[in-house]
Design a protein around this motif. Structure first.
Motif, mmCIF file in Angstrom:
data_model
loop_
_atom_site.group_PDB
_atom_site.id
_atom_site.type_symbol
_atom_site.label_atom_id
_atom_site.label_comp_id
_atom_site.label_asym_id
_atom_site.label_seq_id
_atom_site.Cartn_x
_atom_site.Cartn_y
_atom_site.Cartn_z
ATOM 1 N N TYR A 224 0.628 -0.817 -0.001
ATOM 2 C CA TYR A 224 -0.211 -0.085 -0.117
ATOM 3 C C TYR A 224 0.913 1.298 -0.558
ATOM 4 O O TYR A 224 0.061 2.054 -0.618
ATOM 5 N N VAL A 225 2.076 0.846 0.743
ATOM 6 C CA VAL A 225 3.073 2.213 1.164
ATOM 7 C C VAL A 225 2.985 2.740 -0.359
ATOM 8 O O VAL A 225 3.824 3.994 -0.929
ATOM 9 N N THR A 226 3.762 1.601 -1.464
ATOM 10 C CA THR A 226 4.751 1.729 -2.918
ATOM 11 C C THR A 226 3.564 1.817 -3.821
ATOM 12 O O THR A 226 3.450 2.592 -4.813
ATOM 13 N N GLY A 227 1.948 1.732 -4.003
ATOM 14 C CA GLY A 227 0.653 1.489 -4.404
ATOM 15 C C GLY A 227 1.068 0.145 -5.731
ATOM 16 O O GLY A 227 0.322 -0.140 -6.511
ATOM 17 N N SER A 228 1.638 -0.594 -5.717
ATOM 18 C CA SER A 228 1.915 -1.654 -6.609
ATOM 19 C C SER A 228 2.440 -3.634 -5.504
ATOM 20 O O SER A 228 2.230 -3.379 -3.926
ATOM 21 N N SER A 229 1.669 -4.147 -6.288
ATOM 22 C CA SER A 229 2.096 -5.967 -5.794
ATOM 23 C C SER A 229 1.968 -6.294 -6.625
ATOM 24 O O SER A 229 1.575 -6.626 -8.066
ATOM 25 N N TRP A 230 2.980 -7.730 -7.443
ATOM 26 C CA TRP A 230 3.888 -8.491 -8.043
ATOM 27 C C TRP A 230 2.353 -9.630 -8.164
ATOM 28 O O TRP A 230 1.622 -10.192 -6.334
ATOM 29 N N PRO B 268 -3.002 -8.948 -3.323
ATOM 30 C CA PRO B 268 -3.292 -10.838 -4.220
ATOM 31 C C PRO B 268 -2.201 -11.733 -3.199
ATOM 32 O O PRO B 268 -0.605 -10.706 -3.232
ATOM 33 N N ARG B 269 -1.802 -11.919 -3.330
ATOM 34 C CA ARG B 269 -1.373 -14.152 -2.370
ATOM 35 C C ARG B 269 -0.813 -14.545 -2.520
ATOM 36 O O ARG B 269 -1.931 -14.842 -4.373
ATOM 37 N N PRO B 270 -0.236 -15.576 -3.025
ATOM 38 C CA PRO B 270 0.951 -16.359 -3.305
ATOM 39 C C PRO B 270 -0.024 -17.098 -3.699
ATOM 40 O O PRO B 270 -0.137 -17.958 -4.742
ATOM 41 N N GLU B 271 -1.149 -17.523 -2.960
ATOM 42 C CA GLU B 271 -1.609 -18.969 -2.996
ATOM 43 C C GLU B 271 -2.846 -18.678 -4.139
ATOM 44 O O GLU B 271 -3.076 -19.579 -4.979
ATOM 45 N N HIS C 76 -14.354 -21.076 -22.444
ATOM 46 C CA HIS C 76 -14.709 -19.453 -23.139
ATOM 47 C C HIS C 76 -14.999 -18.747 -23.427
ATOM 48 O O HIS C 76 -14.694 -17.685 -23.497
ATOM 49 N N LYS C 77 -15.009 -18.928 -21.401
ATOM 50 C CA LYS C 77 -16.381 -17.503 -21.418
ATOM 51 C C LYS C 77 -15.839 -17.951 -19.445
ATOM 52 O O LYS C 77 -16.720 -18.626 -19.099
ATOM 53 N N LEU C 78 -15.767 -16.946 -19.134
ATOM 54 C CA LEU C 78 -15.500 -16.827 -17.387
ATOM 55 C C LEU C 78 -15.640 -15.878 -16.469
ATOM 56 O O LEU C 78 -15.494 -14.808 -17.695
ATOM 57 N N LEU C 79 -15.912 -15.674 -15.238
ATOM 58 C CA LEU C 79 -16.100 -14.992 -15.301
ATOM 59 C C LEU C 79 -15.818 -15.254 -12.896
ATOM 60 O O LEU C 79 -15.794 -16.178 -12.349
ATOM 61 N N ASP C 80 -15.447 -13.908 -12.658
ATOM 62 C CA ASP C 80 -15.042 -14.549 -11.145
ATOM 63 C C ASP C 80 -15.539 -12.851 -10.698
ATOM 64 O O ASP C 80 -16.213 -11.750 -10.712
ATOM 65 N N ILE C 81 -15.665 -13.454 -9.729
ATOM 66 C CA ILE C 81 -16.547 -13.133 -8.787
ATOM 67 C C ILE C 81 -16.107 -12.410 -7.247
ATOM 68 O O ILE C 81 -15.065 -12.979 -6.487
ATOM 69 N N GLY C 82 -16.633 -10.968 -6.958
ATOM 70 C CA GLY C 82 -15.267 -10.155 -5.799
ATOM 71 C C GLY C 82 -13.746 -10.017 -6.712
ATOM 72 O O GLY C 82 -13.734 -10.542 -5.723
ATOM 73 N N THR C 83 -13.470 -9.747 -8.034
ATOM 74 C CA THR C 83 -12.204 -9.761 -7.787
ATOM 75 C C THR C 83 -11.679 -8.563 -7.832
ATOM 76 O O THR C 83 -10.178 -8.978 -7.904
ATOM 77 N N GLY C 84 -12.192 -8.267 -6.897
ATOM 78 C CA GLY C 84 -10.747 -6.869 -6.100
ATOM 79 C C GLY C 84 -9.563 -5.748 -6.704
ATOM 80 O O GLY C 84 -10.541 -5.236 -7.896
ATOM 81 N N SER C 85 -8.504 -6.471 -7.371
ATOM 82 C CA SER C 85 -7.379 -5.505 -7.788
ATOM 83 C C SER C 85 -8.167 -6.408 -9.193
ATOM 84 O O SER C 85 -7.154 -5.636 -9.670
ATOM 85 N N GLY C 86 -8.920 -7.336 -9.738
ATOM 86 C CA GLY C 86 -8.551 -8.128 -10.605
ATOM 87 C C GLY C 86 -7.410 -8.912 -11.731
ATOM 88 O O GLY C 86 -7.222 -9.457 -12.422
ATOM 89 N N ALA C 87 -6.473 -8.766 -10.310
ATOM 90 C CA ALA C 87 -5.763 -10.169 -10.135
ATOM 91 C C ALA C 87 -6.203 -11.599 -11.117
ATOM 92 O O ALA C 87 -5.442 -11.568 -12.355
ATOM 93 N N ILE C 88 -7.335 -12.052 -10.382
ATOM 94 C CA ILE C 88 -7.439 -13.370 -11.494
ATOM 95 C C ILE C 88 -7.721 -12.988 -12.701
ATOM 96 O O ILE C 88 -7.669 -13.548 -13.662
ATOM 97 N N PRO C 89 -8.840 -12.220 -12.840
ATOM 98 C CA PRO C 89 -9.725 -11.812 -14.616
ATOM 99 C C PRO C 89 -8.429 -11.939 -15.167
ATOM 100 O O PRO C 89 -8.265 -11.891 -16.133
ATOM 101 N N VAL C 90 -7.505 -10.656 -14.541
ATOM 102 C CA VAL C 90 -6.250 -10.014 -15.092
ATOM 103 C C VAL C 90 -5.942 -11.437 -15.772
ATOM 104 O O VAL C 90 -4.838 -11.490 -17.466
#
Length: 285
Positions: free
Chosen positions: A73-79, A94-97, A117-131
């Motif tokens: 949060y201090v740097t504003g980024s996470s891998w 986002p966590r490694p798990e 072919h078509k996927l949905l992420d629920i509760g996407t937060g930062s968008g880590a999963i769908p991206v």
């Protein structure tokens, strides 16, 4: 103040909280954020002085860290999954798990064990999963929803930053009138809130104090709230043979599996994460 002096100051300040090794890791991240220089460049130019604005930024960051604010949060980024994502107080870090959950889906789709072919992420937060899914499954149509406007704006920014097309919608997944407008999918994935409120006492301070509670906690008397509701949604919105993928609370692995079986899902599989904890479930409709 030189680069080396600043680095040493961060470590000595944070070591009582995090220990020497973790303090050094955090110091590297903060110094890279402040200077824009790689670790190797900071070694080469260790005697280079910081600009006044950099010293101020470093001091502000250090004070935030001493108040137990996560470095992300201090740097504003996470891998995550090889991508540098924007993060802030609207979204979980986002966590490694969760990377393992993405890997499971990608492997199933690529090997033909699951249509994707078509996927949905629920509760996407930062968008880590769908991206990440769009990164690996470029031909797939990827959707994502979240109840938080702040989270959704962060997720949209991350999709643009990474150059991937993801369809985002503001939606409360517990609102059946809202979810009725969703199309059908081959895969629904979710890392929903799953920590019982009573578990807060045993959690790290930086998580409880800074990460969004709406993305973390569920009532003690309804720990499987989101799994139940998303399971019901999946029965309506998943194509025949479609699958749910969940990240779960390790304490409720068997209970979550039983819930999904009672809802009519088959081939319910529980997987452990890299730490050996029950963490992921797949269920086919």
């Amino acid at each position: 103040m030189t680069i080396q002096t600043a680095f040493t100051k961060i470590i000595s300040s944070l070591e009582p909280i995090h220990g020497q090794r973790e303090a050094a890791n955090i110091a590297h991240l903060l110094m890279e954020h402040v200077t824009g220089m790689s670790r190797m460049d900071r070694i080469v130019y260790k005697d280079k002085g910081l600009e006044p604005a950099q010293e101020m930024q470093l001091e502000e960051g250090l004070q935030a860290l001493l108040a137990h604010q996560p470095i992300q949060y201090v740097t504003g980024s996470s891998w995550f999954y090889g991508m540098e994502l924007n993060v802030n107080g609207h979204v979980l870090i986002p966590r490694p798990e969760t990377e393992e959950l993405v890997e499971w889906i990608v492997d199933d789709v690529r090997t033909g064990r699951q249509a994707g072919h078509k996927l949905l992420d629920i509760g996407t937060g930062s968008g880590a999963i769908p991206v990440a899914l769009k990164k690996e499954l470029s031909a797939a149509e990827v959707w994502a929803v979240d109840v938080s406007e702040g989270a959704l704006e962060t997720a949209k920014a991350n999709a643009v930053k990474q150059g991937f097309d993801v369809h985002f919608e503001l939606m409360n997944i517990l609102d059946t009138k809202a979810t009725a407008s969703l199309p059908s999918f081959d895969i629904i994935v979710s890392n929903p809130p799953y920590i019982c409120e009573q578990e807060q006492a045993g959690m790290q301070e930086h998580v409880v104090a800074y990460e969004p509670s709406i993305a973390l906690f569920v009532p003690d008397n309804d720990a499987l709230l989101f799994y139940r509701e998303i399971g019901l949604l999946g029965k309506q919105k998943l194509h025949t043979g479609g699958a749910l993928y969940f990240e779960i609370n390790e304490a409720f692995g068997e209970e979550t599996m039983q819930l999904l079986r009672e809802q009519g899902y088959k081939d319910v599989v529980l997987k452990k994460d890299i730490f050996g904890k029950d963490r992921m479930i797949k269920a086919v409709i």
